[in-house]
Design a protein around this motif. Structure first.
Motif, PDB file in Angstrom:
ATOM      1  N   ILE A 159      42.749 -10.683   4.640  1.00 43.56           N
ATOM      2  CA  ILE A 159      42.315  -9.664   3.682  1.00 43.56           C
ATOM      3  C   ILE A 159      43.476  -9.360   2.726  1.00 43.56           C
ATOM      4  CG2 ILE A 159      41.535  -7.267   3.493  1.00 43.56           C
ATOM      5  CD1 ILE A 159      39.426  -9.228   4.678  1.00 43.56           C
ATOM      6  N   ASP A 160      43.213  -9.508   1.442  1.00 43.57           N
ATOM      7  CA  ASP A 160      44.284  -9.393   0.456  1.00 43.57           C
ATOM      8  C   ASP A 160      44.100  -8.183  -0.461  1.00 43.57           C
ATOM      9  OD1 ASP A 160      42.051 -10.308  -0.753  1.00 43.57           O
ATOM     10  OD2 ASP A 160      42.907 -12.140  -1.587  1.00 43.57           O
ATOM     11  N   PHE A 161      43.465  -7.140   0.076  1.00 44.39           N
ATOM     12  CA  PHE A 161      43.341  -5.904  -0.708  1.00 44.39           C
ATOM     13  C   PHE A 161      43.559  -4.732   0.246  1.00 44.39           C
ATOM     14  CE2 PHE A 161      39.213  -7.684   0.463  1.00 44.39           C
ATOM     15  CZ  PHE A 161      38.638  -6.651   1.196  1.00 44.39           C
ATOM     16  N   PRO A 162      43.921  -3.563  -0.292  1.00 40.00           N
ATOM     17  CA  PRO A 162      44.231  -2.440   0.603  1.00 40.00           C
ATOM     18  C   PRO A 162      42.997  -1.946   1.352  1.00 40.00           C
ATOM     19  CG  PRO A 162      44.441  -1.803  -1.722  1.00 40.00           C
ATOM     20  CD  PRO A 162      44.103  -3.249  -1.714  1.00 40.00           C
ATOM     21  N   ILE A 163      43.161  -1.610   2.642  1.00 28.69           N
ATOM     22  CA  ILE A 163      41.993  -1.157   3.409  1.00 28.69           C
ATOM     23  C   ILE A 163      42.242   0.146   4.185  1.00 28.69           C
ATOM     24  CG2 ILE A 163      40.990  -3.471   3.716  1.00 28.69           C
ATOM     25  CD1 ILE A 163      42.086  -3.280   6.651  1.00 28.69           C
ATOM     26  N   ALA A 164      43.446   0.699   4.077  1.00 33.37           N
ATOM     27  CA  ALA A 164      43.747   1.899   4.876  1.00 33.37           C
ATOM     28  C   ALA A 164      42.783   3.045   4.549  1.00 33.37           C
ATOM     29  CB  ALA A 164      45.187   2.332   4.633  1.00 33.37           C
ATOM     30  N   HIS A 165      42.256   3.083   3.347  1.00 37.90           N
ATOM     31  CA  HIS A 165      41.373   4.174   2.925  1.00 37.90           C
ATOM     32  C   HIS A 165      39.899   3.839   3.160  1.00 37.90           C
ATOM     33  CE1 HIS A 165      41.319   1.200  -0.188  1.00 37.90           C
ATOM     34  NE2 HIS A 165      40.264   1.772  -0.737  1.00 37.90           N
ATOM     35  N   ILE A 166      39.624   2.653   3.713  1.00 41.28           N
ATOM     36  CA  ILE A 166      38.227   2.221   3.906  1.00 41.28           C
ATOM     37  C   ILE A 166      37.661   2.874   5.168  1.00 41.28           C
ATOM     38  CG2 ILE A 166      36.717   0.240   4.348  1.00 41.28           C
ATOM     39  CD1 ILE A 166      37.764   0.265   1.497  1.00 41.28           C
ATOM     40  N   LEU A 184      39.991  -6.584  -8.220  1.00 42.57           N
ATOM     41  CA  LEU A 184      41.222  -5.939  -7.781  1.00 42.57           C
ATOM     42  C   LEU A 184      41.713  -6.657  -6.533  1.00 42.57           C
ATOM     43  CD1 LEU A 184      42.900  -3.277  -8.389  1.00 42.57           C
ATOM     44  CD2 LEU A 184      41.668  -2.344  -6.453  1.00 42.57           C
ATOM     45  N   VAL A 185      42.700  -7.495  -6.677  1.00 41.63           N
ATOM     46  CA  VAL A 185      43.246  -8.180  -5.514  1.00 41.63           C
ATOM     47  C   VAL A 185      44.753  -8.045  -5.506  1.00 41.63           C
ATOM     48  CG1 VAL A 185      41.402  -9.870  -5.193  1.00 41.63           C
ATOM     49  CG2 VAL A 185      43.251 -10.378  -6.761  1.00 41.63           C
ATOM     50  N   GLY A 186      45.338  -8.243  -4.364  1.00 43.39           N
ATOM     51  CA  GLY A 186      46.793  -8.148  -4.246  1.00 43.39           C
ATOM     52  C   GLY A 186      47.169  -6.962  -3.406  1.00 43.39           C
ATOM     53  N   PRO A 187      47.916  -7.228  -2.310  1.00 43.78           N
ATOM     54  CA  PRO A 187      48.244  -6.158  -1.382  1.00 43.78           C
ATOM     55  C   PRO A 187      49.149  -5.095  -2.000  1.00 43.78           C
ATOM     56  CG  PRO A 187      49.369  -8.217  -0.806  1.00 43.78           C
ATOM     57  CD  PRO A 187      48.473  -8.517  -1.947  1.00 43.78           C
ATOM     58  N   GLY A 188      49.756  -5.402  -3.137  1.00 40.65           N
ATOM     59  CA  GLY A 188      50.701  -4.467  -3.743  1.00 40.65           C
ATOM     60  C   GLY A 188      50.045  -3.276  -4.408  1.00 40.65           C
ATOM     61  N   LEU A 189      48.715  -3.313  -4.497  1.00 40.25           N
ATOM     62  CA  LEU A 189      48.070  -2.233  -5.233  1.00 40.25           C
ATOM     63  C   LEU A 189      47.811  -1.056  -4.300  1.00 40.25           C
ATOM     64  CD1 LEU A 189      45.762  -4.662  -7.109  1.00 40.25           C
ATOM     65  CD2 LEU A 189      47.318  -3.080  -8.248  1.00 40.25           C
ATOM     66  N   ALA A 190      48.610  -0.044  -4.438  1.00 39.53           N
ATOM     67  CA  ALA A 190      48.507   1.096  -3.538  1.00 39.53           C
ATOM     68  C   ALA A 190      47.312   1.955  -3.933  1.00 39.53           C
ATOM     69  CB  ALA A 190      49.785   1.914  -3.609  1.00 39.53           C
ATOM     70  N   ARG A 199      34.025 -12.926   6.882  1.00 40.08           N
ATOM     71  CA  ARG A 199      35.424 -12.494   6.953  1.00 40.08           C
ATOM     72  C   ARG A 199      35.599 -11.226   7.799  1.00 40.08           C
ATOM     73  NH1 ARG A 199      39.784 -12.625   2.257  1.00 40.08           N
ATOM     74  NH2 ARG A 199      38.248 -11.694   0.895  1.00 40.08           N
ATOM     75  N   ILE A 200      34.553 -10.786   8.484  1.00 42.79           N
ATOM     76  CA  ILE A 200      34.689  -9.579   9.310  1.00 42.79           C
ATOM     77  C   ILE A 200      35.810  -9.731  10.348  1.00 42.79           C
ATOM     78  CG2 ILE A 200      33.511  -8.111  11.024  1.00 42.79           C
ATOM     79  CD1 ILE A 200      30.988  -8.321   9.342  1.00 42.79           C
ATOM     80  N   PRO A 201      35.931 -10.888  11.046  1.00 44.73           N
ATOM     81  CA  PRO A 201      37.053 -11.008  11.982  1.00 44.73           C
ATOM     82  C   PRO A 201      38.418 -10.811  11.300  1.00 44.73           C
ATOM     83  CG  PRO A 201      35.447 -12.752  12.374  1.00 44.73           C
ATOM     84  CD  PRO A 201      35.017 -12.047  11.116  1.00 44.73           C
ATOM     85  N   HIS A 202      38.538 -11.287  10.064  1.00 41.43           N
ATOM     86  CA  HIS A 202      39.800 -11.100   9.330  1.00 41.43           C
ATOM     87  C   HIS A 202      39.997  -9.629   8.955  1.00 41.43           C
ATOM     88  CE1 HIS A 202      40.500 -15.434   8.854  1.00 41.43           C
ATOM     89  NE2 HIS A 202      39.182 -15.514   8.791  1.00 41.43           N
ATOM     90  N   LEU A 203      38.893  -8.954   8.676  1.00 39.44           N
ATOM     91  CA  LEU A 203      38.970  -7.521   8.344  1.00 39.44           C
ATOM     92  C   LEU A 203      39.466  -6.731   9.558  1.00 39.44           C
ATOM     93  CD1 LEU A 203      38.246  -5.453   6.068  1.00 39.44           C
ATOM     94  CD2 LEU A 203      36.011  -5.228   7.144  1.00 39.44           C
TER      95      LEU A 203
END
Ligand SMILES: [Zn+2]
Length: 486
Positions: free
Chosen positions: A77-84, A40-46, A99-103
């Motif tokens: 980061i190219d996936f949604p993270i607001a719910h993480i 599942l990649v792509g920022p468009g996936l809500a 990739r933690i700095p990017h996260l």
């Protein structure tokens, strides 16, 4: 709805990143685990508001995948993270944490949960990664490291830790020893969505049994769903006795003619395992063997060796027994550490001319850069010397070229110049810190009740396909799938 998703590299052993997502199923089909076979990649996936998740690892791509994502921006980061709600770190290898700095840059503000040794090592490894790949700005690096330190939540092995309990959804995690590198863990997740509960286990990287220093992993007591690595899903390693014998042969050659054994090695894991084995050989054979000098020419490897040394309670029974008997497996008399660049250059010059038997451990592990390159330039030409590879050499690296052409009187290109290889070249396969095929299968078969679902991740396509077939043959009642494949 309890769902595991794959955000990492699709092929190869790099860029590990998984998500466990929990939420109310929109269709009302509570308790059904939807199967998502594609990453599942792509920022468009809500992600619906009712969903919560955790990430397991957030690693950097290397090799092939790295080339496909050539720009630094592609590491964003190219996936949604607001719910993480949290990041769980299985271990501090860069392909699991890089990739933690990017996260953080993407706005992740949750805790970073890991084992106690990993909490000590993570800022060290990320500091190095930031210097090389992110920025040279010292104050920015320090700010990022301060944020990471403040977010770290070390959790002892074997203890449940609640990550969230909100409305219908809750999640607790427990870390268990994975035997891969110091601090490595597999993660058991008890997830609840309404009345539905599931135990999902993420293996991280599993270690091989009988590897030096660390206790071997024990299978989980329960796993309804298992997400397992398969780096060596298609082969087994040499056993410890065989590789110790081969290591002894190479070192004996150096002792016989006063040559240098050059070991290209990454900083964490193999370096410490090798030091442990070498100390064992010196202790066993004594006499002439005491003349062997061991040089660790890498400040980072030296730092991690010190951390390994400080954390003896996490060693296995064999290693602790040696300490009790008065031995010092990682700080023996013949061991010298080189820190400064000037000392490094002096050591290269001195060892190339001297006739004292010596072992040098230096990075990078695939000879693509780092201090090992200066040693190679100075020493490849001399038949007294040996190059000993202990890890995988990727195609296109100088390490692979030396391994391929060296024994046939070939050459290797280093910094644009050809160097003839007269040194002997060896490879010892067992110090990989990864479980072999039989070890992985034993881990799966050791789970009292077969998982409903096994997801095979982290490995070359062939290794994954091979291990999938093996699981299908040997583990009845499990559905086995490879995320990202058709
Ligand atoms: Zn690893």
């Amino acid at each position: 709805m309890i769902e595991s998703l794959h955000h990492g590299a699709v092929n190869g052993v790099t860029g590990s990143c998984h998500e466990l997502r929990i939420g109310r199923a929109e269709s009302g089909a509570m308790g059904v685990c939807p199967r998502r076979d594609r990453p599942l990649v792509g920022p468009g996936l809500a992600v619906p508001d009712s969903h919560l998740g955790i990430l397991i690892d957030c690693g950097l791509f290397q090799g092939q995948e790295e080339k496909q994502r050539a720009n630094a921006g592609d590491l964003a980061i190219d996936f949604p993270i607001a719910h993480i709600r949290a990041l769980i770190v299985t271990h501090v290898h860069i392909d699991h944490v890089g990739r933690i700095p990017h996260l953080l840059a993407a706005g992740f503000d949750g805790p970073i949960i890991c084992s106690e040794p990993s909490a000590i090592m993570l800022p060290e490894i990320l500091e190095d990664a930031l210097k090389i790949g992110f920025t040279r700005d010292r104050s920015l690096i320090n700010r990022v490291l301060d944020v990471i330190r403040a977010r770290l939540v070390p959790v002892p092995y074997g203890q449940w830790h609640e990550v969230f309990d909100e409305g219908e959804c809750s999640l607790s995690v427990r870390l268990q020893r994975a035997g891969h590198i110091l601090g490595s863990a597999y993660v058991e997740c008890d997830a609840r969505a309404g009345d539905y509960e599931e135990r999902v286990v993420f293996s991280g990287d599993l270690g091989a049994p009988h590897s030096p220093l660390l206790p071997e992993p024990v299978s989980p007591e329960r796993a309804d769903r298992l997400v397992i690595e398969s780096t060596y899903g298609d082969k087994d390693h040499e056993d410890r006795g065989t590789r110790r014998y081969r290591l002894k042969q190479v070192l004996a050659h150096a002792l016989a003619d006063g040559g240098t054994v050059l070991v290209p090695a990454f900083s964490i894991g193999r370096t410490q395992e090798l030091l442990y084995e070498i100390e064992g050989l010196i202790a066993e054979f004594g006499g002439f063997w005491s003349q062997l000098e061991i040089v660790v020419d890498s400040p980072l490897a030296a730092e991690f060796t010190k951390i390994y040394r400080d954390l003896k309670p996490f060693w296995d029974a064999e290693a602790r027994a040696l300490v009790k008997a008065g031995r010092h497996p990682l700080s023996f008399e013949q061991l010298t550490v080189i820190n400064s660049h000037e000392d490094h250059l002096n050591a290269v010059e001195y060892l190339a001319k001297s006739h004292r038997p010596c072992v040098v451990l230096a990075g990078s592990g695939m000879c693509a850069g780092g201090r090992v390159v200066n040693y190679l330039k100075a020493m490849l030409d001399d038949a007294r010397n040996d190059v000993l590879f202990v890890g995988y050499q990727a195609a296109g690296t100088p390490g692979r070229d030396i391994l391929t052409h060296g024994p046939r009187g070939g050459w290797v290109e280093l910094d644009g110049e050809r160097y003839t290889i007269r040194a002997q070249v060896h490879q010892v396969g067992g110090y990989s810190a990864h479980a072999g095929q039989s070890d992985l299968l034993r881990f799966v078969e050791g789970i009292p009740q077969a998982p409903k679902e096994i997801r095979v991740v982290h490995g070359d396509d062939d290794a994954k396909a091979h291990f999938k077939r093996l699981c299908e043959d040997r583990v009845s009642g499990s559905s086995v799938l490879i995320p990202g494949s058709a």
